[in-house]
Design a protein around this motif. Structure first.
Motif, short mmCIF file in Angstrom:
data_model
loop_
_atom_site.label_atom_id
_atom_site.label_comp_id
_atom_site.label_asym_id
_atom_site.label_seq_id
_atom_site.Cartn_x
_atom_site.Cartn_y
_atom_site.Cartn_z
N ARG A 267 0.82 -1.22 0.00
CA ARG A 267 0.00 0.00 0.00
C ARG A 267 0.85 1.27 0.00
N TRP A 268 1.73 1.40 1.00
CA TRP A 268 2.47 2.68 1.14
C TRP A 268 3.68 2.46 2.07
N GLY A 269 4.82 3.06 1.69
CA GLY A 269 6.01 3.01 2.51
C GLY A 269 7.21 2.57 1.68
N LEU A 270 8.37 2.68 2.24
CA LEU A 270 8.72 3.10 3.58
C LEU A 270 8.59 4.61 3.75
N GLY A 271 8.46 5.04 5.01
CA GLY A 271 8.42 6.45 5.33
C GLY A 271 8.39 6.64 6.83
N ARG A 272 8.34 7.90 7.26
CA ARG A 272 8.22 8.20 8.69
C ARG A 272 7.06 9.16 8.88
N HIS A 273 6.18 8.82 9.82
CA HIS A 273 5.05 9.68 10.12
C HIS A 273 5.50 10.94 10.86
N ALA A 274 4.75 12.02 10.66
CA ALA A 274 5.03 13.26 11.38
C ALA A 274 4.45 13.22 12.79
N PRO A 305 1.78 17.52 26.98
CA PRO A 305 0.59 18.27 26.56
C PRO A 305 0.11 17.91 25.16
N THR A 306 -1.18 18.07 24.95
CA THR A 306 -1.75 17.91 23.62
C THR A 306 -1.19 18.96 22.67
N ARG A 307 -0.83 18.51 21.48
CA ARG A 307 -0.35 19.44 20.45
C ARG A 307 -1.45 19.65 19.41
N TYR A 308 -1.58 20.88 18.92
CA TYR A 308 -2.58 21.22 17.91
C TYR A 308 -1.88 21.69 16.65
N SER A 309 -2.41 21.29 15.48
CA SER A 309 -1.82 21.69 14.21
C SER A 309 -2.88 21.58 13.12
N PRO A 310 -2.67 22.25 11.99
CA PRO A 310 -3.63 22.14 10.88
C PRO A 310 -3.60 20.75 10.26
N PHE A 311 -4.76 20.29 9.80
CA PHE A 311 -4.84 19.01 9.10
C PHE A 311 -4.57 19.22 7.62
N THR A 312 -3.55 18.56 7.11
CA THR A 312 -3.23 18.54 5.69
C THR A 312 -2.71 17.16 5.34
N LEU A 313 -2.78 16.80 4.06
CA LEU A 313 -2.17 15.53 3.66
C LEU A 313 -0.67 15.57 3.87
N ALA A 314 -0.06 16.75 3.70
CA ALA A 314 1.39 16.87 3.88
C ALA A 314 1.82 16.51 5.29
N SER A 315 0.93 16.70 6.26
CA SER A 315 1.29 16.45 7.66
C SER A 315 1.26 14.97 8.03
N LEU A 316 0.88 14.10 7.10
CA LEU A 316 0.76 12.69 7.43
C LEU A 316 2.10 11.96 7.42
N TRP A 317 3.12 12.55 6.74
CA TRP A 317 4.42 11.89 6.75
C TRP A 317 5.53 12.93 6.61
N SER A 318 6.67 12.63 7.26
CA SER A 318 7.82 13.53 7.24
C SER A 318 8.70 13.27 6.03
N TRP A 319 8.94 11.99 5.76
CA TRP A 319 9.74 11.61 4.61
C TRP A 319 9.30 10.23 4.15
N GLY A 320 9.72 9.88 2.93
CA GLY A 320 9.40 8.55 2.42
C GLY A 320 8.63 8.62 1.12
N HIS A 321 8.13 7.48 0.71
CA HIS A 321 7.35 7.40 -0.51
C HIS A 321 6.10 8.26 -0.39
N ASP A 322 5.69 8.84 -1.50
CA ASP A 322 4.52 9.71 -1.48
C ASP A 322 3.27 8.94 -1.11
N LEU A 323 2.38 9.63 -0.39
CA LEU A 323 1.09 9.06 -0.05
C LEU A 323 0.30 8.80 -1.32
N PRO A 324 -0.19 7.57 -1.53
CA PRO A 324 -1.03 7.33 -2.71
C PRO A 324 -2.25 8.25 -2.67
N PRO A 325 -2.67 8.76 -3.81
CA PRO A 325 -3.81 9.69 -3.82
C PRO A 325 -5.04 9.06 -3.16
#
Length: 363
Positions: A267-274, A305-325
């Motif tokens: 499905r997807w990988g290798l990569g590292r999640h953000a 503490p809980t961290r808050y950030s905007p939701f984007t597809l870019a935020s799903l991984w730091s590096w690695g293979h691109d997220l399949p559409p």
């Protein structure tokens, strides 16, 4: 713009959430799946890194286990379609099973799973059977020692060449599950109240509405995985994936080579999640259930503490293979979402995660 005041998940200050939860989970014990061909799913899981339980009974559900943790972590029973129908959690001693049973008005029974213990079962808002298990056996069957790393200024591995042949990625334990739901707030509220889960990361849409929430077990001063349950905002209830921990990135990568050689669907990988920092690799089991190998995830104590950030597809991984559409998301009019949320979610899911994807470059 992120608006944390919309969702105070660390203090559990959501409508309907009690400050003192009914029970406190210590970790994910295992999952229960239905499948029209249990043996086929089990064959995938063995290649994926699990092993059959030694004392399994052929006439009962197929049971598999990891090297560490309880006497099982995966149960497969016959069913019309492939799906996850149950989750089992190992519970902390306090509150006791007796106290929880009194609050939920549910009976205490013997655990239906290997390892013994006592159990209370209930159903979450997504329709999943949830088993709360106390006093279950916690054991290991052993695995190879992890090799130390070498890095600039540190020589931890001398005269120990790393393995280089594809091999099963031996699984240590079940780690987390991800669900999609149109009622994200309701799902998070239920797991916070019934299992004492707390939020590690909350990702929001521009209006401040939560779109992705990572929940971990409250283990006090003992460290917990960054997330044990994850919920994402979606037009319908869908199972996302179940994740299992392996030793390190080499184990994970060589396991990918092994699974590719065996002909299973990647499905997807290798990569590292953000969020959570895990190195990941995703696979599709027969019938479509998604499974993840991960290693090197964040560990957090209860006071982080809980961290808050905007939701984007870019935020799903730091590096690695691109997220399949992701597939196109149709938002039904009947959903009782705040004004503008459907459009915000569609825009977030429709924006590629990396700049080169907008330019049509090869991924």
């Amino acid at each position: 713009m992120v608006r944390p005041e919309v969702l105070d998940a660390q203090s559990l200050d959501w409508p309907g959430v009690q400050m003192n939860p009914v029970a406190r989970a210590d970790g994910l014990l295992g999952i229960v799946a239905e499948h029209p061909d249990p043996a086929r799913l089990a064959a995938f899981l063995v290649d994926f890194g699990l092993d059959h339980c030694a004392d399994a009974v052929p006439t009962k559900p197929i049971l598999l286990r990891a090297t560490d943790g309880g006497d099982w972590c995966y149960s497969i029973q016959p069913g019309a379609s492939p799906k996850i129908v149950g989750l089992a959690f190992r519970m902390r001693d306090t509150p006791s099973a007796r106290d929880v049973a009194a609050v939920l008005q549910s009976p205490i029974t013997d655990s239906p799973f290997p390892g013994g213990g006592i159990c209370i079962s209930c159903v979450d808002p997504l329709g999943t059977r949830v088993f709360l298990v106390w006093d279950c056996k916690w054991s290991t069957i052993g695995s190879a020692d992890q090799q130390p790393d070498n890095s600039a200024g540190r020589s931890g591995r001398i005269n120990q060449p790393r393995p280089s042949q594809p091999a099963r990625a031996i699984i240590r334990r079940a780690g987390h599950c991800v669900w999609r739901t149109p009622d994200l707030r309701g799902a998070v509220t239920w797991y916070a109240r019934h299992l004492g889960l707390i939020a590690s990361d909350v990702q929001t849409l521009p209006s401040g509405e939560p779109a992705l929430v990572f929940l971990r077990c409250d283990r006090g001063e003992m460290a917990s995985d960054h997330h044990t349950m994850v919920f994402s905002l979606s037009p319908s209830i869908m199972f996302g994936h179940v994740a299992f921990e392996v030793d390190d990135i080499d184990t994970l990568a060589l396991g990918q080579q092994f699974l590719r050689s065996a002909g299973w669907q990647h499905r997807w990988g290798l990569g590292r999640h953000a969020k959570g920092s895990q190195v990941f690799d995703y696979w599709i089991a027969p019938g479509g259930i998604e499974h993840e190998h991960y290693a090197d995830g964040d560990l957090l104590t209860a006071d982080f503490p809980t961290r808050y950030s905007p939701f984007t597809l870019a935020s799903l991984w730091s590096w690695g293979h691109d997220l399949p559409p992701p597939p196109p998301v149709a938002i039904p009019d009947r959903l009782q979402w705040p004004v503008g949320v459907a459009a915000e979610l569609s825009a977030a899911l429709g924006t590629p995660g990396r700049a080169w994807q907008t330019r049509g470059e090869p991924t």
